[in-house]
Enzyme design. Structure first.
Site, PDB file in Angstrom:
ATOM      1  N   ASN A   9      34.213 -10.904  12.919  1.00  0.00           N
ATOM      2  CA  ASN A   9      35.424 -10.946  13.742  1.00  0.00           C
ATOM      3  C   ASN A   9      36.461 -10.016  13.116  1.00  0.00           C
ATOM      4  O   ASN A   9      37.068 -10.355  12.110  1.00  0.00           O
ATOM      5  CB  ASN A   9      35.950 -12.393  13.790  1.00  0.00           C
ATOM      6  CG  ASN A   9      37.287 -12.483  14.500  1.00  0.00           C
ATOM      7  OD1 ASN A   9      37.626 -11.618  15.301  1.00  0.00           O
ATOM      8  ND2 ASN A   9      38.035 -13.537  14.210  1.00  0.00           N
ATOM      9  N   LYS A  11      39.279  -9.196  14.235  1.00  0.00           N
ATOM     10  CA  LYS A  11      40.662  -9.534  14.589  1.00  0.00           C
ATOM     11  C   LYS A  11      41.383  -8.253  15.049  1.00  0.00           C
ATOM     12  O   LYS A  11      40.744  -7.390  15.645  1.00  0.00           O
ATOM     13  CB  LYS A  11      41.384 -10.191  13.420  1.00  0.00           C
ATOM     14  CG  LYS A  11      40.556 -11.311  12.776  1.00  0.00           C
ATOM     15  CD  LYS A  11      41.324 -12.170  11.843  1.00  0.00           C
ATOM     16  CE  LYS A  11      40.368 -13.099  11.126  1.00  0.00           C
ATOM     17  NZ  LYS A  11      41.026 -14.238  10.521  1.00  0.00           N
ATOM     18  N   HIS A  95      39.532 -19.364  19.015  1.00  0.00           N
ATOM     19  CA  HIS A  95      39.755 -19.120  17.586  1.00  0.00           C
ATOM     20  C   HIS A  95      41.080 -19.782  17.192  1.00  0.00           C
ATOM     21  O   HIS A  95      42.029 -19.817  17.978  1.00  0.00           O
ATOM     22  CB  HIS A  95      39.800 -17.612  17.317  1.00  0.00           C
ATOM     23  CG  HIS A  95      39.770 -17.279  15.864  1.00  0.00           C
ATOM     24  ND1 HIS A  95      40.882 -17.382  15.057  1.00  0.00           N
ATOM     25  CD2 HIS A  95      38.764 -16.889  15.054  1.00  0.00           C
ATOM     26  CE1 HIS A  95      40.556 -17.055  13.817  1.00  0.00           C
ATOM     27  NE2 HIS A  95      39.265 -16.752  13.789  1.00  0.00           N
ATOM     28  N   GLU A  97      43.476 -18.834  15.491  1.00  0.00           N
ATOM     29  CA  GLU A  97      44.663 -17.974  15.619  1.00  0.00           C
ATOM     30  C   GLU A  97      45.135 -17.936  17.066  1.00  0.00           C
ATOM     31  O   GLU A  97      46.330 -17.864  17.347  1.00  0.00           O
ATOM     32  CB  GLU A  97      44.343 -16.563  15.089  1.00  0.00           C
ATOM     33  CG  GLU A  97      44.210 -16.582  13.570  1.00  0.00           C
ATOM     34  CD  GLU A  97      43.265 -15.543  13.003  1.00  0.00           C
ATOM     35  OE1 GLU A  97      42.923 -14.571  13.705  1.00  0.00           O
ATOM     36  OE2 GLU A  97      42.852 -15.723  11.836  1.00  0.00           O
ATOM     37  N   GLU A 167      35.186 -23.747  11.788  1.00  0.00           N
ATOM     38  CA  GLU A 167      36.064 -22.978  10.909  1.00  0.00           C
ATOM     39  C   GLU A 167      37.234 -23.851  10.463  1.00  0.00           C
ATOM     40  O   GLU A 167      38.224 -23.988  11.201  1.00  0.00           O
ATOM     41  CB  GLU A 167      36.606 -21.755  11.645  1.00  0.00           C
ATOM     42  CG  GLU A 167      35.536 -20.805  12.128  1.00  0.00           C
ATOM     43  CD  GLU A 167      36.095 -19.396  12.306  1.00  0.00           C
ATOM     44  OE1 GLU A 167      35.527 -18.491  11.702  1.00  0.00           O
ATOM     45  OE2 GLU A 167      37.095 -19.230  13.012  1.00  0.00           O
ATOM     46  N   GLY A 173      40.837 -16.810   6.013  1.00  0.00           N
ATOM     47  CA  GLY A 173      41.679 -15.758   5.454  1.00  0.00           C
ATOM     48  C   GLY A 173      42.427 -16.165   4.198  1.00  0.00           C
ATOM     49  O   GLY A 173      43.356 -15.484   3.775  1.00  0.00           O
ATOM     50  N   SER A 213      36.419 -17.546   4.997  1.00  0.00           N
ATOM     51  CA  SER A 213      36.246 -16.827   3.723  1.00  0.00           C
ATOM     52  C   SER A 213      34.777 -16.669   3.321  1.00  0.00           C
ATOM     53  O   SER A 213      34.439 -16.746   2.135  1.00  0.00           O
ATOM     54  CB  SER A 213      37.061 -17.496   2.617  1.00  0.00           C
ATOM     55  OG  SER A 213      38.435 -17.494   2.956  1.00  0.00           O
ATOM     56  N   GLY A 234      35.559 -13.028   9.061  1.00  0.00           N
ATOM     57  CA  GLY A 234      36.699 -12.155   9.303  1.00  0.00           C
ATOM     58  C   GLY A 234      36.745 -11.022   8.289  1.00  0.00           C
ATOM     59  O   GLY A 234      36.048 -10.016   8.416  1.00  0.00           O
ATOM     60  N   GLY A 235      37.535 -11.215   7.252  1.00  0.00           N
ATOM     61  CA  GLY A 235      37.811 -10.165   6.261  1.00  0.00           C
ATOM     62  C   GLY A 235      36.585  -9.418   5.767  1.00  0.00           C
ATOM     63  O   GLY A 235      36.572  -8.179   5.718  1.00  0.00           O
TER      64      GLY A 235
HETATM   65  C1  PEP Z   1      37.632 -15.682  11.093  1.00  0.00           C
HETATM   66  O1  PEP Z   1      38.268 -14.699  11.431  1.00  0.00           O
HETATM   67  O2  PEP Z   1      37.135 -16.400  11.958  1.00  0.00           O
HETATM   68  C2  PEP Z   1      37.476 -15.968   9.670  1.00  0.00           C
HETATM   69  C3  PEP Z   1      36.731 -16.969   9.303  1.00  0.00           C
HETATM   70  O3  PEP Z   1      38.166 -15.142   8.781  1.00  0.00           O
HETATM   71  P1  PEP Z   1      37.872 -14.980   7.183  1.00  0.00           P
HETATM   72  O4  PEP Z   1      36.383 -14.774   7.041  1.00  0.00           O
HETATM   73  O5  PEP Z   1      38.666 -13.795   6.792  1.00  0.00           O
HETATM   74  O6  PEP Z   1      38.307 -16.258   6.530  1.00  0.00           O
END
Ligand code: PEP
Length: 251
Positions: A9, A11, A95, A97, A167, A173, A213, A234-235
């Site tokens: 993802n 973002k 999500h 966010e 999640e 994040g 993460s 994500g990251g």
């Molecule tokens: C996400 O964007 O759904 C996510 C889990 O981000 P990260 O892996 O950066 O925690």
């Protein structure tokens, strides 16, 4: 039995040239689709170009959100019809966010899940608790309610085809990963909820990702858990090499 699904993802990151380069660098290095599913969830403006670039490879392209209506007076929105027409295969729904900043609710997530299936898109439905809810022992009840509302009214076949991403919001994040035991405990609960809510077969078939993460260093342990069938990342999905490592871990 269940095939792992690894989804990156992005973002609101990258510009088109970076997105294209990423697909160029990853599409021939990810595992074959028979072994694991690899998906990039990209911003809307990149989708047609990335779908075209990924053609003939095992990389799939997803949207990060959509509206539930097919068309109409919804300025700024993108419909499932538009996504399907581009060749997008999956869509991330609910999500945290979007729930936090854009008023997404369990009700709109449910409408979007129906819309996704009406247009042959696979929904990746996100659920998860806040730190406060975890500390108050509300995790299981909260996640259970989110799952039931998101899947409400779907057919058994649609439930089977859905992907749920667990999640925990406190792990997104933040660099704080749920332990693999914590993640699996909630995923096992989700699977049992789906078994009761839909059918034993649907509970066995539905794929459950963990997100929060995830990185190459912890993905193996998470994926080794009995009820975790992939990751929403994500990251660590932004760099091509890291994404390929994550995708390989799924195979
Ligand atoms: C996400 O964007 O759904 C996510 C889990 O981000 P990260 O892996 O950066 O925690």
């Amino acid at each position: 039995m269940r095939k792992n699904v690894i989804a990156g993802n992005w973002k609101m990151n990258k510009v088109l040239s970076e997105a294209e380069q990423f697909v160029e660098e990853t599409k021939t290095r990810i595992p074959s689709e028979e072994k694991a599913e690899s998906i990039v969830c990209a911003p809307f403006p990149f989708l047609p170009v990335l779908v075209e670039k990924a053609k003939g490879s095992d990389l799939k392209v997803a949207a990060q959100n959509m509206h539930y209506e097919d068309n109409g007076a919804f300025t700024g929105e993108v419909s499932p019809v538009m996504l399907k027409d581009l060749g997008v295969t999956h869509v991330v729904l609910g999500h945290s966010e979007r729930r936090e900043y854009f008023a997404e609710t369990d009700e709109t997530v449910n409408k979007k899940a129906h819309a996704a299936f009406n247009h042959n898109l696979t929904p990746i439905i996100c659920v998860g608790e806040t730190l406060e809810q975890r500390e108050n022992n509300e995790t299981m009840n909260h996640v259970e309610a989110q799952v039931k509302q998101a899947l409400s009214g779907l057919t058994e076949e649609q439930v089977k085809a859905s992907i749920i991403a667990y999640e925990p919001i406190w792990a997104i994040g933040t660099g704080k990963t749920a332990t693999s035991e914590q993640a699996n405990e909630v995923c096992t609960h989700i699977r049992n909820v789906v078994k009761q809510f839909s059918s034993e077969e649907a509970g066995e078939a539905i794929r459950l990702q963990y997100g929060g993460s995830v990185k190459p260093a912890n993905v193996d342990e998470l994926l080794s858990q009995s009820d975790i069938d992939g990751a929403l990342v994500g990251g660590a999905s932004l760099e091509a090499d890291s994404f390929v490592q994550l995708a390989e871990a799924g195979a």
